[in-house]
Design an enzyme around this catalytic site. Structure first.
Site, PDB file in Angstrom:
ATOM      1  N   PHE A  48       9.250   7.566 -13.637  1.00 26.77           N
ATOM      2  CA  PHE A  48       9.827   6.520 -14.071  1.00 26.77           C
ATOM      3  C   PHE A  48      10.053   6.787 -15.710  1.00 26.77           C
ATOM      4  O   PHE A  48       8.615   7.024 -15.895  1.00 26.77           O
ATOM      5  CB  PHE A  48       9.363   4.902 -13.032  1.00 26.77           C
ATOM      6  CG  PHE A  48      10.208   4.439 -13.033  1.00 26.77           C
ATOM      7  CD1 PHE A  48      11.648   3.849 -12.582  1.00 26.77           C
ATOM      8  CD2 PHE A  48       9.736   3.290 -13.862  1.00 26.77           C
ATOM      9  CE1 PHE A  48      12.031   2.664 -12.648  1.00 26.77           C
ATOM     10  CE2 PHE A  48      10.472   1.974 -14.030  1.00 26.77           C
ATOM     11  CZ  PHE A  48      10.966   2.026 -13.854  1.00 26.77           C
ATOM     12  N   ASP A  70       1.371   7.496  -9.508  1.00 29.47           N
ATOM     13  CA  ASP A  70       1.933   6.266  -9.171  1.00 29.47           C
ATOM     14  C   ASP A  70       1.962   6.795  -7.986  1.00 29.47           C
ATOM     15  O   ASP A  70       3.185   7.254  -6.547  1.00 29.47           O
ATOM     16  CB  ASP A  70       3.197   6.280 -10.633  1.00 29.47           C
ATOM     17  CG  ASP A  70       4.108   5.363 -10.583  1.00 29.47           C
ATOM     18  OD1 ASP A  70       4.172   4.880  -9.118  1.00 29.47           O
ATOM     19  OD2 ASP A  70       4.770   5.375 -11.072  1.00 29.47           O
ATOM     20  N   TYR A  91       5.731  -4.871  -4.754  1.00 28.15           N
ATOM     21  CA  TYR A  91       6.732  -5.604  -4.969  1.00 28.15           C
ATOM     22  C   TYR A  91       8.308  -4.443  -3.844  1.00 28.15           C
ATOM     23  O   TYR A  91       9.520  -5.363  -3.182  1.00 28.15           O
ATOM     24  CB  TYR A  91       7.793  -5.647  -6.170  1.00 28.15           C
ATOM     25  CG  TYR A  91       7.525  -5.264  -7.091  1.00 28.15           C
ATOM     26  CD1 TYR A  91       8.621  -4.407  -6.926  1.00 28.15           C
ATOM     27  CD2 TYR A  91       6.948  -5.273  -8.090  1.00 28.15           C
ATOM     28  CE1 TYR A  91       8.765  -3.346  -8.357  1.00 28.15           C
ATOM     29  CE2 TYR A  91       6.620  -4.284  -9.159  1.00 28.15           C
ATOM     30  CZ  TYR A  91       7.854  -3.421  -9.159  1.00 28.15           C
ATOM     31  OH  TYR A  91       7.992  -2.652 -10.888  1.00 28.15           O
ATOM     32  N   LYS A  92       7.750  -3.286  -4.080  1.00 27.06           N
ATOM     33  CA  LYS A  92       8.999  -2.571  -3.088  1.00 27.06           C
ATOM     34  C   LYS A  92       7.940  -2.633  -0.937  1.00 27.06           C
ATOM     35  O   LYS A  92       8.597  -3.715  -0.436  1.00 27.06           O
ATOM     36  CB  LYS A  92       9.101  -1.491  -3.680  1.00 27.06           C
ATOM     37  CG  LYS A  92       9.380  -1.244  -4.897  1.00 27.06           C
ATOM     38  CD  LYS A  92       8.912   0.573  -5.506  1.00 27.06           C
ATOM     39  CE  LYS A  92       9.235   0.032  -6.626  1.00 27.06           C
ATOM     40  NZ  LYS A  92      10.564  -0.077  -7.688  1.00 27.06           N
ATOM     41  N   ARG A 105      21.432   4.839  -3.727  1.00 29.26           N
ATOM     42  CA  ARG A 105      20.542   4.661  -2.871  1.00 29.26           C
ATOM     43  C   ARG A 105      20.321   3.677  -2.172  1.00 29.26           C
ATOM     44  O   ARG A 105      20.431   2.033  -2.652  1.00 29.26           O
ATOM     45  CB  ARG A 105      19.025   4.021  -4.075  1.00 29.26           C
ATOM     46  CG  ARG A 105      18.620   5.519  -5.289  1.00 29.26           C
ATOM     47  CD  ARG A 105      17.067   5.139  -6.025  1.00 29.26           C
ATOM     48  NE  ARG A 105      16.793   3.260  -5.924  1.00 29.26           N
ATOM     49  CZ  ARG A 105      16.281   3.150  -6.350  1.00 29.26           C
ATOM     50  NH1 ARG A 105      15.288   4.232  -6.716  1.00 29.26           N
ATOM     51  NH2 ARG A 105      15.851   1.502  -6.882  1.00 29.26           N
TER      52      ARG A 105
END
Length: 414
Positions: A135, A204, A229-230, A378
């Site tokens: 990312f 990560d 938050y995922k 996605r």
């Protein structure tokens, strides 16, 4: 009703996690006119709202802040929230208590972890390896960390890591799951290779924590970071977390030595003395409102085994790929997500020529995924609230949307 829709009903009836959906605030589902309202497949970007959170946040604001005010740092447990909530996250990433602290953003924690790892490695190791497919923010942070520590940064793919390691390697920063493709990288094998070279492994976990077993302690990971938050459903911008393996904590030298990580934070001493244990990873005053919203959100995990979540995740993604193959004309989309379970996270990425426009149309019809430039659709599958009927419906509407798009553009005409 199609054969796949019937199959979806049977799979949902047998799903041991089906009752978890009631713990979230989700759209109502409608099948009218082949519509697909309420199919939320973007939990890999922002998890759905756990139903318990609004009431808890109201209590934090009205009573803890509004009535108790400054007393809440002690009486409501505000001061100890970073470690307390860290211990709630710990089982979800395979860590024993006392090794995870919550606070700051993922980017800040990547910086702390990577610079800390380089300092642990020693001055004679002058190279950092970073996941070349990472990312973007991880790459930016790694580049800055290399400049600040006088190391050379070397981007490599995860598959290239074993061959790239040497006596020069100080630390390796890797993503557990590729955010674009959903590819799951082999954390145990890569961590072992890093250790064999005498370096430290920093992982990560943003796209894996809450979706699959991680095994930080089991596999000897040195440091790890992740957002909440995922798949952990902590809310937009909810605080991230930092894991430091217990054996390294007394030597972990954070590049951000804030007053909250001081051994005596209220001693107000001019000289810094780091706290022991997980609090050493703290920096400044905790963001209490979002932190306590996260604490409430984590209650949905009570009594839930990560292994059961992983089993359902694989079943959901298998079924989605099956439905796409059945409904979508061959060659119209291409899956970038590995077929092998050992190499798959909890998302499916489909390459599609007009992906941006297709995703806009899907969202208009209630199937919410996301788009990654230049050509990737996605779809994230959060097993706590996504069912097999959602999966079948999403694939069906995808096929219908593609057919309409092709009709509009004349695609396929001779």
């Amino acid at each position: 009703m199609s054969e796949l829709a019937v199959t979806a009903e049977k799979l949902d009836a047998a799903d041991e996690l089906r009752g978890m959906r009631d713990g979230f605030v989700l759209d109502a589902v409608s099948d009218h006119a082949a519509d697909a309202a309420g199919v939320y497949l973007d939990g890999n970007s922002l998890g759905a709202l756990p139903a318990v959170v609004p009431g808890r946040v109201e209590d934090v604001v009205r009573r803890q802040w509004g009535e108790l005010r400054i007393r809440s740092w002690e009486e409501s447990g505000w001061w100890t929230a970073p470690e307390r909530i860290g211990d709630r996250i710990a089982p979800l990433v395979g860590a024993a208590p006392g090794q995870v602290v919550v606070g700051d953003s993922t980017s800040v924690n990547v910086f702390k972890a990577l610079v800390g790892a380089v300092r642990l490695a020693g001055d004679d190791r002058d190279e950092i390896l970073v996941d070349a497919t990472t990312f973007p923010t991880d790459g930016y942070i790694a580049e800055s960390a290399a400049r600040m520590t006088g190391r050379t940064l070397r981007p490599v793919t995860p598959a290239q890591v074993p061959g790239a390691l040497s006596g020069r390697t100080a630390a390796v920063l890797l993503n557990h799951v590729d955010y674009r493709t959903g590819r799951l990288h082999d954390l145990p094998v890569l961590t072992a290779a890093v250790h064999e070279a005498g370096a430290l492994a920093v992982w990560d976990l943003c796209h894996s924590a809450g979706a699959l077993p991680v095994g930080l302690d089991e596999h000897g990971v040195d440091l790890a970071v992740g957002c909440t938050y995922k798949y952990l459903n902590g809310g937009p911008g909810s605080p991230a977390y930092l894991y430091v393996r217990r054996e390294l904590q007394d030597r972990f030298d954070s590049p951000l030595p804030g007053w909250n990580s001081h051994a005596e934070p209220f001693g107000m001493r001019p000289a810094y003395e780091p706290a022991s244990g997980a609090p050493r990873g703290r920096v400044g005053t905790p963001d209490i409102l979002s932190m306590l919203a996260l604490e409430a959100a984590l209650e949905v995990w009570d009594g839930v085994a990560v292994e059961a979540v992983r089993a359902k995740s694989l079943a959901l993604t298998d079924f989605f790929l099956r439905c796409v193959a059945e409904y979508v004309p061959e060659g119209r989309v291409e899956s970038l997500t590995p077929v092998a379970h050992a190499e798959r996270g909890s998302q499916v990425a489909l390459r599609c020529d007009d992906a941006g426009e297709v995703m806009k149309r899907l969202i208009e019809r209630g199937v919410v995924g996301d788009f990654r430039a230049p050509d990737v659709l996605r779809f994230g599958f959060t097993p706590l609230y996504v069912g097999f009927a959602d999966v079948e419906r999403a694939a069906r509407v995808l096929a219908e949307t593609l057919a309409l798009a092709d009709a509009d553009t004349g695609r396929g005409r001779r």
